[in-house]
Design a protein around this motif. Structure first.
Motif, PDB file in Angstrom:
ATOM      1  N   HIS A  57      -4.840   7.268  -1.695  1.00 23.84           N
ATOM      2  CA  HIS A  57      -4.531   5.894  -1.112  1.00 23.84           C
ATOM      3  C   HIS A  57      -4.014   5.021  -2.483  1.00 23.84           C
ATOM      4  N   VAL A  58      -3.182   4.217  -2.542  1.00 28.44           N
ATOM      5  CA  VAL A  58      -2.887   3.484  -3.616  1.00 28.44           C
ATOM      6  C   VAL A  58      -2.565   1.886  -3.242  1.00 28.44           C
ATOM      7  N   GLU A  59      -3.352   0.975  -3.915  1.00 29.62           N
ATOM      8  CA  GLU A  59      -3.042  -0.269  -3.693  1.00 29.62           C
ATOM      9  C   GLU A  59      -2.088  -0.548  -4.754  1.00 29.62           C
TER      10      GLU A  59
ATOM     11  N   ILE B 196       4.611   4.218   3.119  1.00 24.60           N
ATOM     12  CA  ILE B 196       4.360   2.769   2.250  1.00 24.60           C
ATOM     13  C   ILE B 196       4.488   1.449   3.296  1.00 24.60           C
ATOM     14  N   GLY B 197       3.322   0.728   2.911  1.00 26.52           N
ATOM     15  CA  GLY B 197       2.956  -0.328   3.962  1.00 26.52           C
ATOM     16  C   GLY B 197       3.680  -1.650   3.211  1.00 26.52           C
TER      17      GLY B 197
ATOM     18  N   SER C  84       0.313   9.367 -10.764  1.00 22.46           N
ATOM     19  CA  SER C  84       0.677  10.711 -10.447  1.00 22.46           C
ATOM     20  C   SER C  84       2.003  10.945 -10.095  1.00 22.46           C
ATOM     21  N   GLU C  85       2.501  12.484 -10.317  1.00 20.48           N
ATOM     22  CA  GLU C  85       3.783  12.711 -10.221  1.00 20.48           C
ATOM     23  C   GLU C  85       4.107  12.285  -8.713  1.00 20.48           C
ATOM     24  N   THR C  86       3.071  12.368  -7.830  1.00 19.11           N
ATOM     25  CA  THR C  86       3.425  12.474  -6.355  1.00 19.11           C
ATOM     26  C   THR C  86       3.622  10.768  -5.970  1.00 19.11           C
ATOM     27  N   VAL C  87       3.119   9.850  -6.820  1.00 21.68           N
ATOM     28  CA  VAL C  87       3.254   8.635  -6.597  1.00 21.68           C
ATOM     29  C   VAL C  87       4.586   8.150  -7.262  1.00 21.68           C
TER      30      VAL C  87
ATOM     31  N   THR D 229       0.837  -1.366   0.091  1.00 22.81           N
ATOM     32  CA  THR D 229      -0.096  -0.086  -0.001  1.00 22.81           C
ATOM     33  C   THR D 229       0.981   1.134   0.091  1.00 22.81           C
ATOM     34  N   LEU D 230       0.496   2.326  -0.746  1.00 18.30           N
ATOM     35  CA  LEU D 230       1.090   3.625  -0.682  1.00 18.30           C
ATOM     36  C   LEU D 230       0.092   4.439  -0.390  1.00 18.30           C
TER      37      LEU D 230
END
Ligand code: ATP
Length: 888
Positions: free
Chosen positions: A349-351, A532-533, A362-365, A342-343
């Motif tokens: 929130h991104v899986e 980040i998980g 996205s740029e941040t990701v 997970t981010l």
């Protein structure tokens, strides 16, 4: 190498003098130097000289008594007796020698296995070799946790710090440099461009050139002092030694009594003297010390089969009484197979699983994933299909590299070279790296950084990052890190952690100049980017091992550097305790020692702890009377490993320093292995007790026969040689068979043995008493039944006593076996069956083989008589079963 002023040479001069370059020696050079300087080992006097070992066998009290007996028989003209006693002496000595020799060999082999490996550069390639292979001129790579394997002149030092207490007595680590020092007779502690054999690297990295190996090192010069280290005696060995001495006294008492009785009854003084000596010998279990050594050594071997390498023999025994096992989480309870899942960014929130299918993140990701990949010491290499990959380095960091790669990001260090760093340590729980920014790049997120010269990236525990962040990255720009944001991030962190996920925070900051002191300048005013998980599944074998451990009355305790909620979640999943509430290192700091003693009674999960906390936890547990096994892998864990009753180091991920401080090394880093070793420890102890109960019972029986016979009108029930023969058989052979019994169901179902518990407990003593009485009475009554004073030359009665004692002892041995399925299964201990056959065979040989008959003064028994004494042997077995039933 005779030059002792290496520190006055520059790195180049050192290379030249040692005829090598920074790419290392060639294969021919190595072979030639190996030939010239020999292996990089301190000459150890470790192994005892076999001749001395043999000599010691002949100087044992019992053997001396026997020798005296042989001498006296010689004077009295009893050649047969003299020869037979001498034969027995030799047999005893050889048996003792062989067992001690084997034990010594086994320990030496174990020691060999713990030889550290080192990393060298040879012919341009970095390779791992065993430390003894090093030669002068080798280029050696050092990192935190290494024990310096030879004397080195340092060529490179990245914050390299070395603790040199072994050599200088100075506990404070020394910061190492590479520049030449111009004072030739500088004391060792001030030769800061050198690293010496036997000292510990506590921090940083470095490269050195080997200037001296083996005895040609500073440690080698004083090594004679270190070699005097004696093989430690275990507490049990000491207690058994005391028991042995006490029995020797009892033996002497019984012998004098016997002699008095005999002489009063009119037997000749000579005859009685020999009998008395034999009786004394019969009381003492001569086989005991040898059986103890060999059983402990065999135990260490059995533990190795189950992946536990014993470094100190007493550990085998202490393991059996462990009451608490304190274990790290990552890698010991879990697999250390990290997968980033997970981010969690402030605004999204991104899986990560879904991410790889989608393009155009996205740029941040991208920025967050790349920070994880840049602030990283691991490396990833892909297979030909770009599908499979291998990770070298820390799995936590590997997971970050994989996450970036899976998202299709190329966060190469070529574009952003690392120029400085502040390495990870478990106190700060974070690390930072500094990178030079390129002038032109295609990644748009660099836009935010354009115009700056350097970037610093930091990753680590979220709580520790928030403390040093002033801004947060939201909607593609930095914003003030307000109290509200702080709380929001903490909540998100806790939500992830409570699912058992390890969470790492990511942050950055821009720098206009290269920091001079990274530790002072990097970790402040950061911009927090996100977290980040990653999941790390528990090892499969651990859950059942924990259940087994709790069943066996041993408390498992988790001590981890991770977040309390992550720790609790894993603890719950593994069933560590009913109460999985974690106490953190921060809370521990506030507790007094008294309060901590209470806390450790309740709490089984400790999170965010530092190595110092570990020490306090051990101390508190030990004050509560617990016997503590504690795992550790890092340099800082060494004090805790030493303090624990059993220090357990990780074989795969552990540092040399941790291994050196430990009593036992887990070859597979697995918690379940500790439980297996505890089980083996208990089995060994149980077997020794079996052996002691067995031989003392038998000895009591024989003494009883000898002392009570005169009451029935029999002056001398057994002849000296008969007694010695029985003693040898029973003590030696059947006893040895009992020493190799396997684990039984009960082994891990009873509470741990108290370390102060006497060798024999009340029930054990009662067993010795009644079994001894029974053996004595049965044999004596049988003998008396056949005794006919009118026919003094018929020795059937004596042969019956002889045979009956033998068979009752065998019956007793069967009764004392471990209850795996039935006392007649031999799959679990084939040696027992073999030894039974040998014992019975020898017994029959003594009775039926004419030459032996003559020596022992025995007569052949009829089938019926043999059957009777065999049947009486079974009585002992049956009695043993009855006692077990009654006790239940
Ligand atoms: P255990 O003591 O059970 O092995 P652990 O491995 O989690 O636990 P540490 O290695 O001391 O203990 O890590 C403590 C914390 O430091 C982790 O929870 C994580 O937040 C952070 N951390 C771990 N590895 C790194 C790393 N390579 N870089 C940055 N931070 C890290």
């Amino acid at each position: 190498m005779e030059n002792q002023t290496w520190h006055t040479l520059s790195p180049e001069e050192t290379l030249e003098k040692l005829q090598t370059t920074t790419s290392g020696l060639s294969a021919e050079d190595i072979a030639a130097r190996r030939e010239k300087y020999g292996p990089n080992e301190l000459e150890e006097k470790a192994g005892k000289n076999p001749l001395i070992m043999l000599w010691e066998q002949f100087t044992q009290t019992m053997v001396l008594i026997l020798l005296a007996a042989a001498l006296i028989s010689g004077f009295l003209g009893k050649e047969i007796e003299t020869i037979a006693i001498l034969a027995i002496v030799v047999l005893f000595a050889v048996l003792g020698f062989v067992q001690e020799f084997r034990a010594e060999k086994a320990m030496a082999a174990l020691k060999k296995m713990s030889v550290p490996t080192v990393r060298v550069r040879r012919a341009g390639q970095v390779q791992e070799i065993a430390a003894p292979e090093l030669v002068p001129g080798d280029i050696l790579l050092l990192e935190a946790g290494n024990i310096v394997p030879a004397d080195l002149r340092l060529l490179e030092s990245a914050n390299l710090r070395v603790q040199e207490a072994a050599l200088t007595g100075e506990a404070e680590a020394v910061e190492k440099i590479t520049e030449a020092l111009n004072i030739p007779d500088l004391p060792l502690g001030d030769r800061k461009n050198m690293a010496y054999l036997g000292t510990n690297v506590t921090y940083g990295r470095g490269i050195g050139i080997v200037t001296g190996t083996g005895m040609n090192t500073e440690l080698g010069k004083i090594a004679t002092m270190l070699q005097e280290v004696k093989n430690q005696e275990t507490p049990l060995q000491k207690r058994l030694d005391r028991l042995g001495k006490m029995l020797a006294l009892i033996g002497a008492g019984a012998a004098s009594l016997m002699m008095g009785i005999g002489v009063l009854l009119g037997e000749s003084l000579e005859e009685m003297f020999l009998t008395a000596i034999s009786l004394a010998v019969a009381v003492v279990p001569e086989g005991l010390p040898a059986v103890v050594t060999i059983t402990l050594a065999i135990g260490a071997k059995r533990m190795l089969k189950r992946n536990a390498l014993i470094r100190k023999l007493p550990a085998v025994e202490t393991l059996g009484s462990v009451t608490v096992i304190c274990s790290d989480k990552t890698g010991t309870l879990t697999e250390n197979r990290m997968t980033a899942t997970t981010l969690k960014l402030p605004d999204q929130h991104v899986e990560l699983e879904e991410l790889k299918e989608k393009n155009g993140h996205s740029e941040t990701v991208k920025m967050a994933l790349c920070i994880g990949a840049w602030c990283n010491d691991a490396s990833i290499t892909f297979g030909p299909e770009n599908e499979e990959f291998t990770i070298i380095g820390d799995p936590t960091e590997g997971a970050l590299l994989v996450a970036a790669a899976r998202a299709g990001l190329q966060c190469h260090l070529d574009t952003l070279p690392r120029v400085s760093e502040y390495p990870f340590d478990s106190e700060r729980k974070r690390m930072s790296t500094v990178h030079r920014l390129p002038d032109n790049t295609t990644e748009t997120f660099f836009e935010f950084w354009r115009g700056k010269d350097f970037m610093s990236f930091t990753k680590g525990a979220v709580d520790s990052l928030l403390q040093i962040s002033s801004h947060i990255w939201v909607n593609e720009k930095p914003e003030q890190l307000t109290q509200t944001w702080q709380e929001e991030i903490q909540q998100a962190n806790e939500a992830l952690a409570s699912e058992g996920v390890r969470v790492l925070g990511l942050a950055y900051k821009t720098l206009s100049a290269l920091p001079e002191k990274p530790e002072d300048e990097l970790e402040q005013d950061l911009i927090f980017v996100g977290m980040i998980g990653m999941t790390d599944p528990p090892r499969t074998a651990v859950k059942p091992a924990i259940a087994e451990c709790r069943n066996a009355g041993i408390r498992p305790i988790m001590i981890t550097g991770d977040h309390p909620l992550t720790a609790s979640a894993i603890a719950r999943e593994l069933g560590i305790s009913e109460n999985v509430n974690a106490v953190t290192g921060e809370t521990l700091l506030k507790l007094t020692d008294e309060e901590l003693r209470e806390t450790v009674k309740e709490i089984s999960v400790f999170a965010r702890v530092s190595p110092e906390d570990k020490l306090r936890i051990i101390a508190a547990l030990q004050q509560n009377g617990e016997v503590v096994a504690m795992t550790g892998d890092g340099v800082n864990d060494a004090p805790a490993l030493k303090k624990a009753n059993i220090g357990v180091a990780m074989g795969i991920t552990g540092t040399d320093v941790a291994k050196e401080a430990s009593d036992m090394v887990l070859m597979d880093d697995n918690f379940a292995t500790i439980v297996a070793a505890v089980e083996e420890g208990r089995v060994i102890y149980d077997n020794l007790i079996r052996f002691i109960k067995f031989s003392l019972g038998g000895n009591l029986g024989k003494v009883l026969v000898m002392l009570a016979a005169p009451l029935l009108g029999i002056h001398i029930a057994l002849k000296p040689l008969q007694l010695l023969w029985l003693n040898l058989l029973t003590d030696g052979l059947m006893g040895l068979g009992l020493g190799t019994e396997p684990s039984e169901k009960l082994t891990m179902e009873k509470p741990p043995r108290h370390p102060e518990q006497p060798v024999l407990t009340g029930p054990d003593l009662r067993y010795v008493l009644w079994s001894g009485l029974l053996i004595g009475i049965i044999s004596l009554v049988t003998g008396y039944w056949y005794y006919n004073p009118a026919n003094p030359d018929d020795h059937t009665w004596q042969t019956m006593i002889f045979a009956t004692i033998g068979f009752t002892q065998i019956g007793n041995a069967f009764g004392l076996r471990a209850h795996v399925s039935s006392p007649f299964t031999f799959k679990t201990n084939p040696l027992f069956l073999i030894l039974t056959f040998i014992t019975v065979g020898l017994q029959l040989l003594a009775i039926y083989f004419p030459p032996l008959q003559k020596i022992f003064g025995l007569v052949p028994l009829s089938i019926q008589q043999l059957g009777i004494s065999f049947g009486l042997g079974i009585v002992l077995f049956v009695a043993n079963r009855l006692e077990k039933m009654l006790r239940k």
